[in-house]
Design a protein around this motif. Structure first.
Motif, PDB file in Angstrom:
ATOM      1  N   ASP A  12      29.301   7.704  17.575  1.00 59.73           N
ATOM      2  CA  ASP A  12      28.245   7.972  17.718  1.00 59.73           C
ATOM      3  C   ASP A  12      27.487   7.959  19.040  1.00 59.73           C
ATOM      4  O   ASP A  12      26.025   8.455  19.418  1.00 59.73           O
ATOM      5  N   ALA A  13      27.033   6.569  18.434  1.00 65.51           N
ATOM      6  CA  ALA A  13      25.966   5.296  19.596  1.00 65.51           C
ATOM      7  C   ALA A  13      26.575   4.778  21.012  1.00 65.51           C
ATOM      8  O   ALA A  13      26.054   3.556  20.865  1.00 65.51           O
ATOM      9  N   SER A  14      27.373   4.944  21.229  1.00 64.53           N
ATOM     10  CA  SER A  14      28.429   4.502  22.562  1.00 64.53           C
ATOM     11  C   SER A  14      27.710   4.337  23.482  1.00 64.53           C
ATOM     12  O   SER A  14      26.888   3.593  24.315  1.00 64.53           O
ATOM     13  N   SER A  15      27.196   5.434  23.983  1.00 67.01           N
ATOM     14  CA  SER A  15      26.527   6.399  25.147  1.00 67.01           C
ATOM     15  C   SER A  15      24.792   4.664  25.020  1.00 67.01           C
ATOM     16  O   SER A  15      24.513   4.513  25.784  1.00 67.01           O
ATOM     17  N   GLU A  16      24.189   5.522  23.937  1.00 65.60           N
ATOM     18  CA  GLU A  16      23.088   5.155  23.528  1.00 65.60           C
ATOM     19  C   GLU A  16      23.024   2.808  23.663  1.00 65.60           C
ATOM     20  O   GLU A  16      22.589   2.460  24.069  1.00 65.60           O
ATOM     21  N   PHE A  17      23.966   2.465  23.507  1.00 66.84           N
ATOM     22  CA  PHE A  17      24.515   1.104  23.398  1.00 66.84           C
ATOM     23  C   PHE A  17      24.736   0.764  24.619  1.00 66.84           C
ATOM     24  O   PHE A  17      23.943  -0.610  24.834  1.00 66.84           O
ATOM     25  N   ARG A  18      25.846   1.401  25.393  1.00 64.18           N
ATOM     26  CA  ARG A  18      25.979   1.139  26.851  1.00 64.18           C
ATOM     27  C   ARG A  18      24.634   1.130  27.921  1.00 64.18           C
ATOM     28  O   ARG A  18      24.214   0.392  28.618  1.00 64.18           O
ATOM     29  N   ARG A  19      23.630   2.109  27.045  1.00 64.69           N
ATOM     30  CA  ARG A  19      22.925   2.368  28.014  1.00 64.69           C
ATOM     31  C   ARG A  19      21.680   0.519  27.903  1.00 64.69           C
ATOM     32  O   ARG A  19      20.656   0.516  28.779  1.00 64.69           O
ATOM     33  N   ASN A  20      21.720   0.522  25.985  1.00 62.76           N
ATOM     34  CA  ASN A  20      20.469  -0.412  26.138  1.00 62.76           C
ATOM     35  C   ASN A  20      21.544  -2.213  26.814  1.00 62.76           C
ATOM     36  O   ASN A  20      20.102  -2.801  27.341  1.00 62.76           O
ATOM     37  N   LEU A  21      22.469  -2.300  26.845  1.00 63.60           N
ATOM     38  CA  LEU A  21      23.581  -3.051  27.423  1.00 63.60           C
ATOM     39  C   LEU A  21      22.822  -2.882  28.733  1.00 63.60           C
ATOM     40  O   LEU A  21      22.437  -4.824  29.966  1.00 63.60           O
ATOM     41  N   ARG A  22      23.196  -2.308  29.346  1.00 69.05           N
ATOM     42  CA  ARG A  22      22.478  -1.955  31.078  1.00 69.05           C
ATOM     43  C   ARG A  22      21.264  -2.601  31.568  1.00 69.05           C
ATOM     44  O   ARG A  22      21.166  -3.145  32.831  1.00 69.05           O
ATOM     45  N   MET A  23      20.136  -1.910  30.907  1.00 70.93           N
ATOM     46  CA  MET A  23      18.735  -2.135  30.641  1.00 70.93           C
ATOM     47  C   MET A  23      18.573  -3.691  30.934  1.00 70.93           C
ATOM     48  O   MET A  23      17.285  -3.902  31.279  1.00 70.93           O
ATOM     49  N   PHE A  24      19.564  -4.633  29.903  1.00 75.29           N
ATOM     50  CA  PHE A  24      19.160  -6.469  29.944  1.00 75.29           C
ATOM     51  C   PHE A  24      20.105  -6.669  31.328  1.00 75.29           C
ATOM     52  O   PHE A  24      19.912  -7.885  31.415  1.00 75.29           O
ATOM     53  N   ARG A  25      20.477  -6.308  31.986  1.00 76.41           N
ATOM     54  CA  ARG A  25      21.530  -7.137  32.761  1.00 76.41           C
ATOM     55  C   ARG A  25      20.797  -7.489  34.043  1.00 76.41           C
ATOM     56  O   ARG A  25      21.600  -8.443  34.700  1.00 76.41           O
ATOM     57  N   VAL A  26      19.768  -6.582  34.045  1.00 75.43           N
ATOM     58  CA  VAL A  26      19.069  -6.726  35.631  1.00 75.43           C
ATOM     59  C   VAL A  26      19.627  -7.249  36.702  1.00 75.43           C
ATOM     60  O   VAL A  26      20.516  -6.355  37.500  1.00 75.43           O
ATOM     61  N   ARG A  27      19.909  -8.381  37.267  1.00 72.26           N
ATOM     62  CA  ARG A  27      20.520  -8.185  38.884  1.00 72.26           C
ATOM     63  C   ARG A  27      21.803  -9.004  38.507  1.00 72.26           C
ATOM     64  O   ARG A  27      22.607  -9.979  39.287  1.00 72.26           O
ATOM     65  N   LYS A  28      22.281  -9.527  36.893  1.00 72.82           N
ATOM     66  CA  LYS A  28      23.338 -10.258  37.160  1.00 72.82           C
ATOM     67  C   LYS A  28      24.756  -9.065  36.979  1.00 72.82           C
ATOM     68  O   LYS A  28      24.642  -8.114  37.086  1.00 72.82           O
ATOM     69  N   GLN A  29      25.732 -10.194  37.882  1.00 73.86           N
ATOM     70  CA  GLN A  29      27.048  -9.068  37.568  1.00 73.86           C
ATOM     71  C   GLN A  29      27.645  -8.521  36.680  1.00 73.86           C
ATOM     72  O   GLN A  29      28.845  -9.538  36.351  1.00 73.86           O
ATOM     73  N   ILE A  30      27.217  -7.462  36.529  1.00 72.48           N
ATOM     74  CA  ILE A  30      27.864  -7.655  35.107  1.00 72.48           C
ATOM     75  C   ILE A  30      28.578  -5.883  34.786  1.00 72.48           C
ATOM     76  O   ILE A  30      27.840  -5.014  35.127  1.00 72.48           O
ATOM     77  N   ASP A  31      29.540  -6.147  34.632  1.00 75.07           N
ATOM     78  CA  ASP A  31      29.967  -4.092  34.068  1.00 75.07           C
ATOM     79  C   ASP A  31      30.066  -3.807  33.000  1.00 75.07           C
ATOM     80  O   ASP A  31      30.872  -4.442  31.676  1.00 75.07           O
ATOM     81  N   ILE A  32      30.318  -2.466  32.306  1.00 71.99           N
ATOM     82  CA  ILE A  32      29.769  -2.129  31.434  1.00 71.99           C
ATOM     83  C   ILE A  32      30.298  -1.071  31.306  1.00 71.99           C
ATOM     84  O   ILE A  32      29.581  -0.048  31.707  1.00 71.99           O
ATOM     85  N   ASP A  33      31.261  -0.263  30.255  1.00 72.81           N
ATOM     86  CA  ASP A  33      31.893   0.474  31.185  1.00 72.81           C
ATOM     87  C   ASP A  33      32.605   0.640  29.206  1.00 72.81           C
ATOM     88  O   ASP A  33      33.331  -0.463  28.706  1.00 72.81           O
ATOM     89  N   SER A  34      33.132   2.100  28.693  1.00 73.74           N
ATOM     90  CA  SER A  34      34.067   2.519  27.908  1.00 73.74           C
ATOM     91  C   SER A  34      35.328   2.267  28.108  1.00 73.74           C
ATOM     92  O   SER A  34      35.896   2.721  29.108  1.00 73.74           O
ATOM     93  N   VAL A  35      36.232   2.016  27.452  1.00 68.68           N
ATOM     94  CA  VAL A  35      37.444   1.937  27.193  1.00 68.68           C
ATOM     95  C   VAL A  35      38.015   2.713  26.241  1.00 68.68           C
ATOM     96  O   VAL A  35      39.798   2.126  26.183  1.00 68.68           O
ATOM     97  N   ASP A  36      37.748   3.562  25.900  1.00 72.93           N
ATOM     98  CA  ASP A  36      38.115   4.756  24.744  1.00 72.93           C
ATOM     99  C   ASP A  36      39.488   5.627  25.269  1.00 72.93           C
ATOM    100  O   ASP A  36      39.911   5.587  24.259  1.00 72.93           O
ATOM    101  N   ASP A  37      39.784   5.593  26.964  1.00 66.63           N
ATOM    102  CA  ASP A  37      41.138   6.396  27.080  1.00 66.63           C
ATOM    103  C   ASP A  37      42.153   5.463  27.172  1.00 66.63           C
ATOM    104  O   ASP A  37      43.125   5.650  27.459  1.00 66.63           O
ATOM    105  N   GLU A  38      41.957   3.977  26.721  1.00 65.84           N
ATOM    106  CA  GLU A  38      42.899   3.353  27.004  1.00 65.84           C
ATOM    107  C   GLU A  38      43.110   2.076  25.678  1.00 65.84           C
ATOM    108  O   GLU A  38      44.425   2.131  25.409  1.00 65.84           O
ATOM    109  N   TYR A  39      42.274   2.109  24.978  1.00 62.69           N
ATOM    110  CA  TYR A  39      42.722   1.052  23.745  1.00 62.69           C
ATOM    111  C   TYR A  39      41.626   1.579  22.229  1.00 62.69           C
ATOM    112  O   TYR A  39      41.198   1.983  22.803  1.00 62.69           O
ATOM    113  N   SER A  40      42.696   1.755  20.729  1.00 63.59           N
ATOM    114  CA  SER A  40      41.584   1.872  20.198  1.00 63.59           C
ATOM    115  C   SER A  40      41.292   1.120  19.036  1.00 63.59           C
ATOM    116  O   SER A  40      42.575   0.131  18.891  1.00 63.59           O
TER     117      SER A  40
END
Length: 353
Positions: A115-143
């Motif tokens: 239920d908090a996945s979208s907000e959690f990813r948004r929070n992570l992306r807010m702090f990556r600044v210029r770092k080369q970091i990819d953040i995405d869900s793998v919900d359709d691949e692993y459970s």
């Protein structure tokens, strides 16, 4: 488990075709345990989701955000997963997570509340600044799944026997009594997981039931999980027992919310903690725990059957002789068995000072 290499393959397989839907669910009738055979419960955690964080700077990125020491996952002899919390600037809990390492040192999987996945990813992306970091869900691949015994724990049931290379298996980093986590391809069936773990039928695996499931197991242990039980911005990490659940490092460098967390730890003044609670009647709309005299002592944040988890005042609940009520009915707070014997209290700290 080579998660990073399997992602593209699994996505292709998903497009080409899935198992029949009826194979994705456990059978309605669970086999009865036979004499001499161990019994455990296998349950898919449908309210949890996996987030992939990938990049050459992934470790320092996570190290500056989470309460635990992520560098431990880099060591070959280190743990395969760690528990941690993401805090706001005021040192209060935003999200709980279990971080899993993969075969790729630049890729980590973070388990979070669905239920908090979208907000959690948004929070992570807010702090990556210029770092080369990819953040995405793998919900359709692993459970995520969990395997546990009725009394909790016993990860040895699975570690020595599973033969499915696409799985990632790790004991819960918080408590042995919370069983073993399994990260499996989304389209794998319950029956295939059972067969993959116990080819020789040395263990009887059963699906979760209303009276035996992971949520009840957590409630009996007094462990909160997800944004419903750990509402963002409502409690401090030590109130959520992060210090007892291997979820906070007091030796690592700075992270968001670290200053207040360290101050509370060193002062020893922790007035409230999450505890298991036993109810005597169905819970209504009022979740406030009170004394008979009407004093507010805490609040129930999650409940099922006659069990729940509540944030309660330690001194008044554990050291007092008063009765507790919630919504007008009697209730009982229990001291978790996994707590240290000498839990810091306001009274003990005051006497020391």
């Amino acid at each position: 488990m080579n998660i990073s290499k399997n992602l593209k393959f699994l996505r292709l397989m998903r497009v080409c075709g899935r198992n029949m839907s009826d194979l994705s669910h456990p059978p309605n009738i669970a086999p009865a345990p036979q004499a001499g055979r161990r019994s455990c419960t296998l349950e898919q955690l449908k309210n949890r989701e996996l987030i992939r964080v990938h990049g050459s700077e992934v470790v320092p990125f996570l190290q500056g955000l989470v309460t635990n020491d992520v560098t431990r996952l880099q060591h070959p002899e280190g743990p395969s997963s760690i528990y941690g919390l993401f805090l706001n600037k005021g040192g209060r809990v935003l999200y709980d997570t279990i971080i899993y390492r993969t075969n790729n040192p630049e890729t980590y999987l973070l388990e979070c509340d669905r239920d908090a996945s979208s907000e959690f990813r948004r929070n992570l992306r807010m702090f990556r600044v210029r770092k080369q970091i990819d953040i995405d869900s793998v919900d359709d691949e692993y459970s995520p799944w969990v395997i546990f015994t009725k009394n909790g724990g016993d990860g040895e049931l699975v570690h020595a026997t599973h033969n499915l290379p696409e799985l990632f298996v790790a004991s819960d980093p918080r408590l042995p009594s919370l069983g073993t986590r399994v990260l499996a391809p989304t389209d794998i069936s319950w029956a295939k997981l059972v067969k993959g773990f116990w080819q020789n039928n040395e263990v009887v695996a059963t699906p979760a039931t209303a009276d035996n499931n992971y949520q009840l197991l957590r409630y009996k242990q007094g462990v909160g999980e997800g944004v419903q039980e750990l509402p963002p911005g409502k409690c401090f990490p030590l109130e959520a027992n992060a210090d007892f659940l291997n979820g906070v490092s007091f030796n690592k460098g700075c992270y968001i919310g670290q200053e207040l967390t360290a101050r509370i730890h060193h002062s020893g003044v922790i007035r409230k903690r999450y505890m298991p609670i036993r109810l005597t009647a169905p819970l209504g709309s009022n979740h406030t725990v009170q004394s008979v005299a009407g004093a507010n002592l805490g609040r129930v944040f999650g409940h099922a059957q006659n069990r729940g988890v509540a944030l309660l005042r330690i001194e008044q609940v554990l050291n007092g002789q008063q009765e507790l009520t919630v919504d007008g009915d009697r209730c009982y707070a229990e001291r978790p068995e996994w707590w240290p014997r000498d839990v810091p209290s306001k009274r003990r700290v005051a006497s020391i000072e």
